[in-house]
Design a protein around this motif. Structure first.
Motif, PDB file in Angstrom:
ATOM      1  N   VAL A 132       0.697  -1.164   0.005  1.00  0.00           N
ATOM      2  CA  VAL A 132      -0.283   0.177   0.280  1.00  0.00           C
ATOM      3  C   VAL A 132       1.509   1.549   0.047  1.00  0.00           C
ATOM      4  O   VAL A 132       1.566   1.313   1.027  1.00  0.00           O
ATOM      5  CB  VAL A 132      -0.902  -0.374   0.855  1.00  0.00           C
ATOM      6  N   GLU A 133       1.068   1.744  -1.246  1.00  0.00           N
ATOM      7  CA  GLU A 133       1.545   3.154  -1.049  1.00  0.00           C
ATOM      8  C   GLU A 133       0.944   4.278  -0.907  1.00  0.00           C
ATOM      9  O   GLU A 133      -0.117   4.422  -0.937  1.00  0.00           O
ATOM     10  CB  GLU A 133       2.240   3.537  -2.551  1.00  0.00           C
ATOM     11  N   VAL A 134       1.827   4.944  -0.049  1.00  0.00           N
ATOM     12  CA  VAL A 134       1.018   6.742   0.369  1.00  0.00           C
ATOM     13  C   VAL A 134       2.249   7.908   0.358  1.00  0.00           C
ATOM     14  O   VAL A 134       3.140   7.986   0.478  1.00  0.00           O
ATOM     15  CB  VAL A 134       0.500   6.839   2.233  1.00  0.00           C
ATOM     16  N   GLU A 135       1.978   8.370  -0.732  1.00  0.00           N
ATOM     17  CA  GLU A 135       2.560   9.769  -1.431  1.00  0.00           C
ATOM     18  C   GLU A 135       2.080  10.538  -0.038  1.00  0.00           C
ATOM     19  O   GLU A 135       1.804  10.750   0.742  1.00  0.00           O
ATOM     20  CB  GLU A 135       1.941  10.424  -2.673  1.00  0.00           C
ATOM     21  N   SER A 136       3.388  11.113  -0.276  1.00  0.00           N
ATOM     22  CA  SER A 136       3.931  12.037   0.571  1.00  0.00           C
ATOM     23  C   SER A 136       4.570  13.248   0.259  1.00  0.00           C
ATOM     24  O   SER A 136       5.441  13.424  -0.611  1.00  0.00           O
ATOM     25  CB  SER A 136       5.004  11.763   2.123  1.00  0.00           C
ATOM     26  N   ALA A 137       4.631  14.101   1.341  1.00  0.00           N
ATOM     27  CA  ALA A 137       5.695  15.651   0.762  1.00  0.00           C
ATOM     28  C   ALA A 137       6.901  15.226   0.275  1.00  0.00           C
ATOM     29  O   ALA A 137       7.616  14.364   1.134  1.00  0.00           O
ATOM     30  CB  ALA A 137       5.186  16.887   1.387  1.00  0.00           C
ATOM     31  N   GLY A 138       7.567  15.278  -0.552  1.00  0.00           N
ATOM     32  CA  GLY A 138       9.105  14.649  -0.766  1.00  0.00           C
ATOM     33  C   GLY A 138       9.494  13.457  -1.173  1.00  0.00           C
ATOM     34  O   GLY A 138      10.446  12.615  -1.642  1.00  0.00           O
ATOM     35  N   GLY A 139       8.585  12.759  -1.391  1.00  0.00           N
ATOM     36  CA  GLY A 139       9.093  11.023  -1.278  1.00  0.00           C
ATOM     37  C   GLY A 139       7.542  10.314  -0.955  1.00  0.00           C
ATOM     38  O   GLY A 139       6.068  10.559  -1.080  1.00  0.00           O
ATOM     39  N   SER A 140       7.710   8.512  -0.585  1.00  0.00           N
ATOM     40  CA  SER A 140       6.471   8.361  -0.285  1.00  0.00           C
ATOM     41  C   SER A 140       7.310   6.800   0.428  1.00  0.00           C
ATOM     42  O   SER A 140       7.950   6.683   1.075  1.00  0.00           O
ATOM     43  CB  SER A 140       6.242   7.741  -1.731  1.00  0.00           C
ATOM     44  N   VAL A 141       6.008   6.525   1.218  1.00  0.00           N
ATOM     45  CA  VAL A 141       5.845   5.435   2.633  1.00  0.00           C
ATOM     46  C   VAL A 141       5.196   3.976   1.486  1.00  0.00           C
ATOM     47  O   VAL A 141       3.865   4.782   0.838  1.00  0.00           O
ATOM     48  CB  VAL A 141       4.900   5.665   3.290  1.00  0.00           C
ATOM     49  N   VAL A 142       5.785   3.167   1.401  1.00  0.00           N
ATOM     50  CA  VAL A 142       4.966   2.065   1.289  1.00  0.00           C
ATOM     51  C   VAL A 142       5.283   0.667   2.412  1.00  0.00           C
ATOM     52  O   VAL A 142       5.596   0.442   3.006  1.00  0.00           O
ATOM     53  CB  VAL A 142       5.980   1.436  -0.291  1.00  0.00           C
ATOM     54  N   LEU A 143       3.455   0.638   2.334  1.00  0.00           N
ATOM     55  CA  LEU A 143       3.422  -1.218   3.944  1.00  0.00           C
ATOM     56  C   LEU A 143       3.556  -1.639   2.836  1.00  0.00           C
ATOM     57  O   LEU A 143       2.405  -2.000   1.403  1.00  0.00           O
ATOM     58  CB  LEU A 143       1.720  -0.260   4.158  1.00  0.00           C
ATOM     59  N   ASP A 144       4.482  -2.934   3.564  1.00  0.00           N
ATOM     60  CA  ASP A 144       4.835  -4.348   3.352  1.00  0.00           C
ATOM     61  C   ASP A 144       3.486  -5.426   3.678  1.00  0.00           C
ATOM     62  O   ASP A 144       3.464  -5.002   4.849  1.00  0.00           O
ATOM     63  CB  ASP A 144       5.735  -4.892   3.062  1.00  0.00           C
ATOM     64  N   LEU A 145       2.616  -5.779   2.976  1.00  0.00           N
ATOM     65  CA  LEU A 145       1.863  -6.560   4.383  1.00  0.00           C
ATOM     66  C   LEU A 145       1.733  -8.728   3.657  1.00  0.00           C
ATOM     67  O   LEU A 145       2.091  -8.405   2.396  1.00  0.00           O
ATOM     68  CB  LEU A 145       0.410  -5.725   4.060  1.00  0.00           C
ATOM     69  N   ASP A 146       1.112  -9.150   4.680  1.00  0.00           N
ATOM     70  CA  ASP A 146       1.699  -9.898   4.435  1.00  0.00           C
ATOM     71  C   ASP A 146       0.029 -10.976   3.951  1.00  0.00           C
ATOM     72  O   ASP A 146      -0.773  -9.929   3.440  1.00  0.00           O
ATOM     73  CB  ASP A 146       2.148 -11.389   5.243  1.00  0.00           C
ATOM     74  N   SER A 147      -0.832 -12.197   3.815  1.00  0.00           N
ATOM     75  CA  SER A 147      -1.988 -12.668   2.601  1.00  0.00           C
ATOM     76  C   SER A 147      -3.152 -12.250   4.113  1.00  0.00           C
ATOM     77  O   SER A 147      -3.543 -11.689   3.572  1.00  0.00           O
ATOM     78  CB  SER A 147      -1.554 -13.555   2.422  1.00  0.00           C
ATOM     79  N   GLU A 148      -2.096 -12.579   5.731  1.00  0.00           N
ATOM     80  CA  GLU A 148      -3.308 -11.703   6.137  1.00  0.00           C
ATOM     81  C   GLU A 148      -3.978 -10.310   6.989  1.00  0.00           C
ATOM     82  O   GLU A 148      -4.335 -10.286   7.353  1.00  0.00           O
ATOM     83  CB  GLU A 148      -2.860 -13.055   7.921  1.00  0.00           C
ATOM     84  N   GLY A 149      -2.731  -9.812   6.562  1.00  0.00           N
ATOM     85  CA  GLY A 149      -3.336  -8.558   6.067  1.00  0.00           C
ATOM     86  C   GLY A 149      -2.009  -8.070   7.462  1.00  0.00           C
ATOM     87  O   GLY A 149      -1.985  -6.617   7.916  1.00  0.00           O
ATOM     88  N   VAL A 150      -1.088  -8.539   7.886  1.00  0.00           N
ATOM     89  CA  VAL A 150      -0.449  -8.177   9.146  1.00  0.00           C
ATOM     90  C   VAL A 150       0.881  -7.432   8.316  1.00  0.00           C
ATOM     91  O   VAL A 150       1.507  -7.841   7.517  1.00  0.00           O
ATOM     92  CB  VAL A 150       0.700  -9.097   9.692  1.00  0.00           C
ATOM     93  N   LEU A 151       0.896  -6.233   8.827  1.00  0.00           N
ATOM     94  CA  LEU A 151       2.418  -5.033   8.770  1.00  0.00           C
ATOM     95  C   LEU A 151       3.542  -5.826   8.392  1.00  0.00           C
ATOM     96  O   LEU A 151       4.218  -5.809   9.843  1.00  0.00           O
ATOM     97  CB  LEU A 151       1.933  -3.787   9.098  1.00  0.00           C
ATOM     98  N   LEU A 152       4.552  -6.032   7.872  1.00  0.00           N
ATOM     99  CA  LEU A 152       6.103  -6.774   7.648  1.00  0.00           C
ATOM    100  C   LEU A 152       7.086  -5.436   7.700  1.00  0.00           C
ATOM    101  O   LEU A 152       7.762  -5.640   8.550  1.00  0.00           O
ATOM    102  CB  LEU A 152       5.387  -7.967   6.374  1.00  0.00           C
ATOM    103  N   GLY A 153       6.511  -4.115   6.964  1.00  0.00           N
ATOM    104  CA  GLY A 153       7.734  -3.501   7.254  1.00  0.00           C
ATOM    105  C   GLY A 153       7.028  -1.815   6.618  1.00  0.00           C
ATOM    106  O   GLY A 153       5.869  -2.503   5.777  1.00  0.00           O
TER     107      GLY A 153
END
Length: 73
Positions: free
Chosen positions: A29-50
């Motif tokens: 899941v990518e979220v745009e931010s001023a000056g860059g972006s943040v990408v959330l890495d999730l597993d198949s169960e929706g657990v946030l990995l990094g």
């Protein structure tokens, strides 16, 4: 938790799990931010990995980045 920083790519990665097996991250899941972006890495169960931060020097605190493990050296 492990944080790495690549100054050449201006990217940081905050790993929230001890070890992430290849292929475990199935959704980003990518979220745009001023000056860059943040990408959330999730597993198949929706657990946030990094969290990947692109444009890290513009988004993250400099002290936080200074404490990160450098992977560009």
């Amino acid at each position: 938790m492990r944080t790495t920083f690549d100054a050449d790519a201006d990217a940081a990665y905050i790993s929230l799990t001890p070890e992430t097996a290849p292929g475990r991250s199935v959704r980003n899941v990518e979220v745009e931010s001023a000056g860059g972006s943040v990408v959330l890495d999730l597993d198949s169960e929706g657990v946030l990995l990094g969290v990947e931060v692109l444009g890290a020097t513009k988004i993250l605190d400099q002290g936080f980045l200074a404490a990160a493990e450098r992977i560009d050296e």
